[in-house]
Structures are given as structure tokens and as C-alpha cells.
Design an enzyme around this catalytic site. Structure first.
Site, PDB file in Angstrom:
ATOM      1  N   SER A  42       0.562  -1.191   0.017  1.00  0.00           N
ATOM      2  CA  SER A  42      -0.294   0.166  -0.135  1.00  0.00           C
ATOM      3  C   SER A  42       0.960   1.223   0.122  1.00  0.00           C
ATOM      4  CB  SER A  42      -1.120   0.346   0.992  1.00  0.00           C
ATOM      5  OG  SER A  42      -1.916  -1.713   1.096  1.00  0.00           O
ATOM      6  N   HIS A  76       0.936   4.454   4.549  1.00  0.00           N
ATOM      7  CA  HIS A  76      -0.278   5.221   3.667  1.00  0.00           C
ATOM      8  C   HIS A  76       0.008   6.692   3.434  1.00  0.00           C
ATOM      9  CE1 HIS A  76      -3.840   2.149   3.054  1.00  0.00           C
ATOM     10  NE2 HIS A  76      -2.629   1.595   3.303  1.00  0.00           N
TER      11      HIS A  76
END
Length: 296
Positions: A200, A247
Site C-alpha cells: 500500500s 499509506h
């Protein structure tokens, strides 16, 4: 061509690279005799290997808007990255999935911690204990089908676009360095005994870089901001099992790295890009080193 005089026998030409092979075929560029093994197809007729090599050196390769070599197969690096993620996913499942020794070796664990591995309490080494490879291997590791499914779908959509815009080498640098910045953020902001996996951080880096490109070319920024906002909401709502640290770090890394690649001056662009990426890499490594000192 000279004609043989009285009493002379015409000499059969031989390949300039294979003197034992007779041939009547000549290179269209230098006119040297070439045998079938040395024939290379050209726009008109055939050329010898030396002329083909010289032509390749003298012909300027097409470049992308930001200095990279334009890929002949856009998406090739993306496909390799997807293949690497899927391969490791299969290996982890084959090794036992959650609670396997392989997962504990590949996942990012900041500091030595006790985990249940194959049904037994086990002390697992972390990055601060010397397992620095986890900063990279965790970027390619997944254990849930939905996790790798969402990440690979995003990579499949975003990757080829950036690969075509930047070129293969710059795209690969963007992906790996964004992922590393995301890992550094996890290393700093997560609990020392946490275990983090997933691509991610690198995927959010691609979104950040694509946003930079859209701003540079005055493209459809609104759609990209909407995509980022949706992913931000998902990250916040799922913060109990989603690494918001990775993230955030990956997205910021993508913005910075994308800015280095896209806004580098046209004059000596590659040198500026290499220098900028080197600075980002060194700062990331410095942050990792400082965090290691604070943990140990």
C-alpha cells in the site's frame, strides 16, 4: 566490379565474417559480402551486424516527457511487480500463512517481539535488531486475498500510466522509493511490537506522483483528489487493521519523488533527477538509522 582479365578466374566473394562461406549477398549499407547467418533485416534489403549496431548507436531513442526512454511495451515493469507480489503471496500461503515462519521473516517488525509462530511462542527479530531487509520485503508481502487483490488492481491501473510517462527505470525508482518511505514511516510511527505487510505504501506513492503530474500538465486534478480522498476515508475507517502510517508515508514520498522527476530542469534533467532521488534516499536512510538508535 572489375572483370577478370584473360586467363584469370573470377573469385567468388566470401562473407566478411566467415571467410569459408561463399555468398553473393551484400550489405545494403557498406556493401560487404554477408552470409545468411550474418544477414539482418533492414528497411530495404539486409545489413551486416556491424552496420545494424552502428545504426542503433547513432539513432536517438525516443524519450518520455520527463527524460526516460519510451518503453516499447508499456506496463512491462508493472507486470513484473505484480508477478513478484503474487509469487510471494503464494509462497507465504504455502508456508502456512498467518503465523508462519516465512511471514515473520518478511513482515516489518520494528523491534524484537514475541509472536505465536506455528503454534509456539517465538521471539521474532525486528529491523532494529538487524533484520533491515524487512523494510523492503514487507512491501511485497500479503496474506489476505482481499489485501493483495485491492493493491494489485490499483497497481494494474496506475502503473502503466506512470511507466509510459516516466520510463521504466524512473517508474521503478518511484515505486521502490515510495514503498521505502512508507516503510520508514511505519518504522517511526507504529508500535515497536507491531507487524506490518503490504504494497500500500508504494501504491499510495503512485497516486501522489500521478497527482503531481496532473498538476504539472494542468490535467484532471479533481478526479485524482477524489480518488485520494476515498482512499483516505477507507484508511481512517479501517485504521484498526490498515497501516495508515504506511499509506501516509508512501503518499508523501510519492509527492516528493514525483516532484523531483517531473519538475527537474530540462537542461541536464537526468543529473538533477539522480541528485534529487539520492537526497531523498539518503534522508530516508538517515531517518531509519535515527529510529534504530532510539529503539536500541
Amino acid at each position: 566490379m572489375d572483370q577478370p582479365g584473360p586467363g584469370q578466374v573470377a573469385q567468388t566473394p566470401t562473407c566478411y565474417r566467415h571467410s569459408d562461406r561463399e555468398t553473393y549477398i551484400r550489405c545494403q549499407r557498406c556493401e560487404r559480402p554477408i552470409c545468411p547467418d550474418c544477414m539482418r533485416s533492414a528497411a530495404v534489403g539486409f545489413q551486416c551486424p556491424d552496420c545494424v549496431a552502428e545504426g542503433a548507436r547513432s539513432t536517438r531513442q525516443a524519450r518520455t516527457a520527463y527524460g526516460g526512454t519510451r518503453p516499447t511495451r508499456p506496463g512491462a515493469v508493472t507486470q513484473l511487480l505484480i508477478a513478484a507480489n503474487v509469487s510471494i503471496f503464494v509462497l507465504v500461503l504455502a508456508a502456512g500463512g498467518v503465523g508462519s515462519v516465512l511471514l515473520s521473516k518478511l513482515a516489518l517488525v520494528p523491534l524484537r517481539t514475541g509472536l505465536v509462530i506455528e503454534g509456539r511462542p517465538t521471539l521474532v527479530e525486528g529491523v532494529a535488531d538487524g533484520a533491515v531487509w524487512q523494510l523492503v520485503t514487507s512491501m511485497f508481502t500479503h496474506v489476505e486475498i482481499w489485501h493483495i487483490g485491492f493493491n494489485m488492481l490499483a497497481l494494474f491501473i496506475l502503473g502503466p500510466q506512470l511507466e509510459l510517462l516516466l520510463g521504466r527505470a524512473r517508474f521503478l525508482a518511484l515505486y521502490l522509493m515510495s514503498g521505502l518511505v512508507g516503510s520508514a514511516a511505519v518504522y517511526w510511527l507504529s508500535a515497536p511490537n507491531s507487524l506490518t505487510i503490504g504494497a500500500s505504501g508504494a501504491i499510495f506513492g503512485l497516486m501522489g506522483a500521478l497527482l503531481v503530474v496532473a498538476v504539472k500538465v494542468k490535467g484532471d486534478v479533481q478526479s485524482l483528489l477524489t480518488l485520494v480522498a476515498i482512499n483516505l476515508v477507507i484508511t481512517v475507517l479501517g485504521s484498526s487493521f490498515i497501516s495508515w502510517q504506511g499509506h501516509l508515508g508512501g503518499f508523501v514520498g510519492g509527492l516528493v519523488i514525483g516532484g523531483v522527476l517531473v519538475y527537474a530542469p530540462r537542461r541536464r534533467r537526468t543529473a538533477w533527477q539522480v541528485a534529487g532521488l539520492t537526497v531523498v534516499g539518503l534522508l530516508t536512510l538517515a531517518a531509519i538509522a535515527v529510529r534504530t538508535l532510539t529503539l536500541t
